[in-house]
Design an enzyme around this catalytic site. Structure first.
Site, PDB file in Angstrom:
ATOM      1  N   GLY A 169       0.875  -1.174   0.000  1.00  0.00           N
ATOM      2  CA  GLY A 169       0.000   0.000   0.000  1.00  0.00           C
ATOM      3  C   GLY A 169       0.908   1.219   0.000  1.00  0.00           C
ATOM      4  O   GLY A 169       1.442   1.604   1.044  1.00  0.00           O
ATOM      5  N   ASP A 227       2.415  -2.092  -4.395  1.00  0.00           N
ATOM      6  CA  ASP A 227       1.045  -1.560  -4.508  1.00  0.00           C
ATOM      7  C   ASP A 227       0.366  -2.217  -5.699  1.00  0.00           C
ATOM      8  O   ASP A 227       1.037  -2.663  -6.638  1.00  0.00           O
ATOM      9  CB  ASP A 227       1.074  -0.028  -4.680  1.00  0.00           C
ATOM     10  CG  ASP A 227      -0.275   0.615  -4.379  1.00  0.00           C
ATOM     11  OD1 ASP A 227      -0.440   1.160  -3.273  1.00  0.00           O
ATOM     12  OD2 ASP A 227      -1.184   0.559  -5.248  1.00  0.00           O
ATOM     13  N   VAL A 285      -9.041   0.306   0.454  1.00  0.00           N
ATOM     14  CA  VAL A 285      -9.871   0.982  -0.543  1.00  0.00           C
ATOM     15  C   VAL A 285     -10.643   2.091   0.169  1.00  0.00           C
ATOM     16  O   VAL A 285     -10.901   2.007   1.370  1.00  0.00           O
ATOM     17  CB  VAL A 285     -10.833  -0.010  -1.229  1.00  0.00           C
ATOM     18  CG1 VAL A 285     -10.070  -0.920  -2.166  1.00  0.00           C
ATOM     19  CG2 VAL A 285     -11.619  -0.833  -0.212  1.00  0.00           C
ATOM     20  N   ARG A 293     -19.993   1.665   6.965  1.00  0.00           N
ATOM     21  CA  ARG A 293     -18.686   1.321   7.528  1.00  0.00           C
ATOM     22  C   ARG A 293     -18.434  -0.172   7.426  1.00  0.00           C
ATOM     23  O   ARG A 293     -17.329  -0.620   7.176  1.00  0.00           O
ATOM     24  CB  ARG A 293     -18.669   1.728   9.012  1.00  0.00           C
ATOM     25  CG  ARG A 293     -17.869   2.969   9.308  1.00  0.00           C
ATOM     26  CD  ARG A 293     -18.091   3.393  10.740  1.00  0.00           C
ATOM     27  NE  ARG A 293     -17.482   2.461  11.688  1.00  0.00           N
ATOM     28  CZ  ARG A 293     -16.291   2.635  12.241  1.00  0.00           C
ATOM     29  NH1 ARG A 293     -15.587   3.695  11.933  1.00  0.00           N
ATOM     30  NH2 ARG A 293     -15.799   1.767  13.089  1.00  0.00           N
ATOM     31  N   ASN A 313     -12.331  -4.121   2.684  1.00  0.00           N
ATOM     32  CA  ASN A 313     -10.937  -4.054   3.114  1.00  0.00           C
ATOM     33  C   ASN A 313     -10.455  -5.400   3.660  1.00  0.00           C
ATOM     34  O   ASN A 313      -9.270  -5.725   3.549  1.00  0.00           O
ATOM     35  CB  ASN A 313     -10.732  -2.932   4.129  1.00  0.00           C
ATOM     36  CG  ASN A 313     -10.412  -1.621   3.427  1.00  0.00           C
ATOM     37  OD1 ASN A 313      -9.776  -1.618   2.383  1.00  0.00           O
ATOM     38  ND2 ASN A 313     -10.868  -0.514   3.981  1.00  0.00           N
ATOM     39  N   SER A 335      -3.785   0.089   8.164  1.00  0.00           N
ATOM     40  CA  SER A 335      -5.058   0.434   7.524  1.00  0.00           C
ATOM     41  C   SER A 335      -6.166   0.557   8.567  1.00  0.00           C
ATOM     42  O   SER A 335      -6.209  -0.210   9.529  1.00  0.00           O
ATOM     43  CB  SER A 335      -5.441  -0.643   6.507  1.00  0.00           C
ATOM     44  OG  SER A 335      -4.389  -0.844   5.598  1.00  0.00           O
ATOM     45  N   ASN A 336      -7.056   1.502   8.343  1.00  0.00           N
ATOM     46  CA  ASN A 336      -8.158   1.728   9.290  1.00  0.00           C
ATOM     47  C   ASN A 336      -9.439   1.020   8.868  1.00  0.00           C
ATOM     48  O   ASN A 336      -9.633   0.775   7.679  1.00  0.00           O
ATOM     49  CB  ASN A 336      -8.426   3.231   9.390  1.00  0.00           C
ATOM     50  CG  ASN A 336      -7.517   3.851  10.431  1.00  0.00           C
ATOM     51  OD1 ASN A 336      -7.307   3.289  11.502  1.00  0.00           O
ATOM     52  ND2 ASN A 336      -6.957   5.008  10.094  1.00  0.00           N
ATOM     53  N   VAL A 371      -8.083   0.425  12.355  1.00  0.00           N
ATOM     54  CA  VAL A 371      -6.865  -0.372  12.543  1.00  0.00           C
ATOM     55  C   VAL A 371      -7.053  -1.559  13.488  1.00  0.00           C
ATOM     56  O   VAL A 371      -6.459  -2.615  13.276  1.00  0.00           O
ATOM     57  CB  VAL A 371      -5.685   0.535  12.971  1.00  0.00           C
ATOM     58  CG1 VAL A 371      -5.848   1.064  14.379  1.00  0.00           C
ATOM     59  CG2 VAL A 371      -4.371  -0.213  12.833  1.00  0.00           C
ATOM     60  N   SER A 383      -0.985  -0.345  14.536  1.00  0.00           N
ATOM     61  CA  SER A 383      -0.426   0.920  15.050  1.00  0.00           C
ATOM     62  C   SER A 383      -1.314   1.489  16.160  1.00  0.00           C
ATOM     63  O   SER A 383      -0.838   2.244  17.007  1.00  0.00           O
ATOM     64  CB  SER A 383      -0.254   1.932  13.928  1.00  0.00           C
ATOM     65  OG  SER A 383      -1.459   2.074  13.209  1.00  0.00           O
ATOM     66  N   ASP A 399      -2.338   8.661  19.017  1.00  0.00           N
ATOM     67  CA  ASP A 399      -3.207   9.328  20.014  1.00  0.00           C
ATOM     68  C   ASP A 399      -2.415   9.536  21.302  1.00  0.00           C
ATOM     69  O   ASP A 399      -2.521  10.585  21.954  1.00  0.00           O
ATOM     70  CB  ASP A 399      -4.436   8.457  20.300  1.00  0.00           C
ATOM     71  CG  ASP A 399      -5.070   7.961  19.014  1.00  0.00           C
ATOM     72  OD1 ASP A 399      -6.001   8.593  18.526  1.00  0.00           O
ATOM     73  OD2 ASP A 399      -4.581   6.951  18.474  1.00  0.00           O
ATOM     74  N   ARG A 430      -0.105  12.424  20.828  1.00  0.00           N
ATOM     75  CA  ARG A 430      -0.848  13.690  20.907  1.00  0.00           C
ATOM     76  C   ARG A 430      -1.186  14.014  22.366  1.00  0.00           C
ATOM     77  O   ARG A 430      -1.061  15.165  22.807  1.00  0.00           O
ATOM     78  CB  ARG A 430      -2.145  13.590  20.097  1.00  0.00           C
ATOM     79  CG  ARG A 430      -1.928  13.547  18.593  1.00  0.00           C
ATOM     80  CD  ARG A 430      -3.211  13.172  17.866  1.00  0.00           C
ATOM     81  NE  ARG A 430      -3.036  13.180  16.420  1.00  0.00           N
ATOM     82  CZ  ARG A 430      -3.737  12.429  15.577  1.00  0.00           C
ATOM     83  NH1 ARG A 430      -4.669  11.607  16.033  1.00  0.00           N
ATOM     84  NH2 ARG A 430      -3.532  12.501  14.285  1.00  0.00           N
ATOM     85  N   HIS A 441      -8.545   2.793  18.442  1.00  0.00           N
ATOM     86  CA  HIS A 441      -8.036   3.988  17.777  1.00  0.00           C
ATOM     87  C   HIS A 441      -9.247   4.589  17.068  1.00  0.00           C
ATOM     88  O   HIS A 441      -9.600   4.190  15.965  1.00  0.00           O
ATOM     89  CB  HIS A 441      -6.934   3.621  16.778  1.00  0.00           C
ATOM     90  CG  HIS A 441      -6.560   4.753  15.859  1.00  0.00           C
ATOM     91  ND1 HIS A 441      -6.107   5.958  16.324  1.00  0.00           N
ATOM     92  CD2 HIS A 441      -6.602   4.861  14.505  1.00  0.00           C
ATOM     93  CE1 HIS A 441      -5.874   6.763  15.286  1.00  0.00           C
ATOM     94  NE2 HIS A 441      -6.176   6.121  14.186  1.00  0.00           N
TER      95      HIS A 441
HETATM   96  P1  ADP Z   1      -4.153   5.988   2.857  1.00  0.00           P
HETATM   97  O1  ADP Z   1      -4.427   7.435   3.037  1.00  0.00           O
HETATM   98  O2  ADP Z   1      -4.761   5.096   3.896  1.00  0.00           O
HETATM   99  O3  ADP Z   1      -2.713   5.671   2.616  1.00  0.00           O
HETATM  100  P2  ADP Z   1      -4.525   5.615   0.019  1.00  0.00           P
HETATM  101  O4  ADP Z   1      -5.768   5.424  -0.792  1.00  0.00           O
HETATM  102  O5  ADP Z   1      -3.630   6.783  -0.236  1.00  0.00           O
HETATM  103  O6  ADP Z   1      -4.979   5.570   1.542  1.00  0.00           O
HETATM  104  O7  ADP Z   1      -3.618   4.302  -0.124  1.00  0.00           O
HETATM  105  C1  ADP Z   1      -4.090   3.005  -0.140  1.00  0.00           C
HETATM  106  C2  ADP Z   1      -3.268   2.245  -1.171  1.00  0.00           C
HETATM  107  O8  ADP Z   1      -3.604   0.856  -1.119  1.00  0.00           O
HETATM  108  C3  ADP Z   1      -3.510   2.703  -2.618  1.00  0.00           C
HETATM  109  O9  ADP Z   1      -2.291   3.126  -3.184  1.00  0.00           O
HETATM  110  C4  ADP Z   1      -4.052   1.438  -3.315  1.00  0.00           C
HETATM  111  O10 ADP Z   1      -3.595   1.308  -4.645  1.00  0.00           O
HETATM  112  C5  ADP Z   1      -3.490   0.339  -2.432  1.00  0.00           C
HETATM  113  N1  ADP Z   1      -4.235  -0.921  -2.566  1.00  0.00           N
HETATM  114  C6  ADP Z   1      -5.569  -1.120  -2.557  1.00  0.00           C
HETATM  115  N2  ADP Z   1      -5.864  -2.431  -2.736  1.00  0.00           N
HETATM  116  C7  ADP Z   1      -4.682  -3.077  -2.843  1.00  0.00           C
HETATM  117  C8  ADP Z   1      -4.307  -4.441  -3.039  1.00  0.00           C
HETATM  118  N3  ADP Z   1      -5.218  -5.400  -3.131  1.00  0.00           N
HETATM  119  N4  ADP Z   1      -2.993  -4.724  -3.104  1.00  0.00           N
HETATM  120  C9  ADP Z   1      -2.067  -3.765  -2.999  1.00  0.00           C
HETATM  121  N5  ADP Z   1      -2.344  -2.460  -2.805  1.00  0.00           N
HETATM  122  C10 ADP Z   1      -3.632  -2.123  -2.743  1.00  0.00           C
END
Ligand code: ADP
Length: 309
Positions: free
Chosen positions: A7, A32, A77, A85, A92, A116-117, A119, A140, A145, A148, A172
Site C-alpha cells: 500500500g 502496490d 480501498v 462502515r 478491506n 489500515s483503518n 486499525v 499501530s 493518540d 498527541r 483507535h
Molecule cells: P491511505 O491514506 O490510507 O494511505 P490511500 O488510498 O492513499 O490511503 O492508499 C491506499 C493504497 O492501497 C492505494 O495506493 C491502493 O492502490 C493500495 N491498494 C488497494 N488495494 C490493494 C491491493 N489489493 N494490493 C495492494 N495495494 C492495494
C-alpha cells in the site's frame, strides 16, 4: 532489517519516508496494486536518502518481499459515497486476505504491522488471515493518540513530551480512553506535578486536552483530506523498536485474550515491543470511569469484528 510496505498511498509512503529519514531500515520495498504508484513513491523517497541514512528504497512485487523481517500493511480501498462502515470493512477484509497471501508466499515469517483503518479490526482480520501468533500481528493502534496526549499535557505543564508518561487505550477512534489516572510527569502523577508548577489541571484543561486528542484526525481531515505524516512517523517508531529489540513500551493494538471482561479483542494497551513483537502487555491503573470506558470500547470493537465473520 528489510521492511516491506504494501500500500504505497499516503500512509504507506509516509511510513517509508519516515523510515528513510530515521534510519529505521536498511532496505525498504514498496508494493502496490498500482505498480506505477509504488515505483514513483520509491523513487521519490530514495531521493531523500542522500540527505538521511543509508537505505535501499525500491518498488517491487510480492516476490521482492523475500527476506523482509516486517511488512507494514497500509493497503486499503476508500469509502464509496453512501457506503456503510461495515461494507467498507468487508471490502478491506478482502483486500487484506489477498495482500497477506501475497506477503506470506514471499516472507512467511515476517511480522505484520497493520496501519489500515479501522486499525483494530483490521489487525484482527490480519491475525485471522495470517495464522501468525498474536504477538507478531501488531496494529499501530493508539500510538499516535498517545503521542498527541503526551504532547498536549507537556505543553500545558511547560515540559518536554518525553518527560510525560501517559497512554491512550482501547480503540483507535471515537471510543478511545485517555488514561488520566495513571498519567505521570517525571515520576509524579500529572495533577501533582501541575500543582507544583502552578498550572493546575482543571476540568476545563482536561476537557481541552481530551478534545485535542480525540478530534485531531477530524481537524486534519477537514483541512487536508487525510492524515499521513504523524502515523508514518509512528509506524517507523514501531519498526525501530522491533529492529533494535528495544523493548520500548508503546501503545499498540494486538488481539488480547481478555480486557475488562471482553475476550479476544484487538485494541491498544501499553505493550513491550521488541524483536519478537509484543513481549508483554501492561494494564495501567484505571479510575472507575476509565475502566468502564475501556470496557465499552472493547465491547464495541468486539461487536464490529464479530459482524465480519
Ligand atoms: P491511505 O491514506 O490510507 O494511505 P490511500 O488510498 O492513499 O490511503 O492508499 C491506499 C493504497 O492501497 C492505494 O495506493 C491502493 O492502490 C493500495 N491498494 C488497494 N488495494 C490493494 C491491493 N489489493 N494490493 C495492494 N495495494 C492495494
Amino acid at each position: 532489517m528489510k521492511v516491506g510496505i504494501v500500500g504505497a498511498g499516503m500512509v504507506g509512503s509516509a511510513a517509508g519516508y519516515a523510515l528513510a529519514l530515521r534510519g529505521g531500515a536498511s532496505h525498504v520495498v514498496l508494493v502496490d496494486r498500482s505498480a506505477a504508484l509504488a515505483a514513483a513513491q520509491a523513487e521519490d523517497i530514495a531521493h531523500a536518502v542522500p540527505f538521511a541514512h543509508p537505505c535501499r528504497v525500491e518498488a517491487g512485487d510480492y516476490a521482492a518481499l523475500e527476506g523482509a523481517g516486517l511488512v507494514i500493511l497500509a493497503a486499503g480501498v476508500a469509502q464509496k459515497p453512501g457506503e456503510s462502515r461495515l461494507s467498507l470493512l468487508s471490502r478491506n477484509a478482502e483486500v487484506f486476505a489477498q495482500v497477506i497471501e501475497g506477503v506470506q508466499k514471499a516472507a512467511p515469517d515476517a511480522m505484520l504491522l497493520v496501519a489500515s483503518n479501522p486499525v483494530d479490526v483490521m489487525t484482527e482480520i490480519a491475525l485471522r488471515a495470517s495464522g501468525l501468533p498474536a504477538a507478531r500481528v501488531i496494529g499501530s493502534g493508539t500510538i499516535l493518540d498517545t503521542a498527541r496526549f503526551r504532547s498536549l499535557i507537556a505543553g500545558h505543564l511547560g515540559i518536554a513530551p518525553q518527560s510525560v508518561h501517559a497512554y491512550v487505550l482501547g480503540e483507535h477512534g471515537d471510543s478511545e480512553v485517555l488514561a488520566w489516572a495513571s498519567a505521570r510527569a517525571g515520576s509524579e502523577p500529572v495533577a501533582r506535578f501541575a500543582a507544583q508548577v502552578g498550572a493546575a489541571l482543571t476540568d476545563e484543561v482536561r476537557a481541552r486536552i481530551d478534545e485535542g486528542v480525540r478530534r485531531a484526525a477530524y481537524r486534519i481531515i477537514e483541512g487536508k483530506g487525510a492524515t499521513w505524516y504523524g502515523i508514518g512517523a509512528g509506524l517507523a517508531r514501531i519498526v525501530q523498536a522491533v529492529r533494535d529489540d528495544q523493548r520500548a513500551v508503546l501503545s499498540v493494538s494486538i488481539v488480547t485474550p481478555g480486557v475488562e471482561g471482553v475476550s479476544d479483542v484487538a485494541l491498544s494497551l501499553p505493550r513491550v515491543v521488541g524483536r519478537d513483537g509484543v513481549v508483554a502487555t501492561l494494564m495501567p491503573e484505571l479510575a472507575a470511569d476509565e475502566a468502564a470506558a475501556l470496557k465499552r470500547s472493547a465491547e464495541l470493537l468486539k461487536e464490529t469484528a464479530s459482524q465480519l465473520v
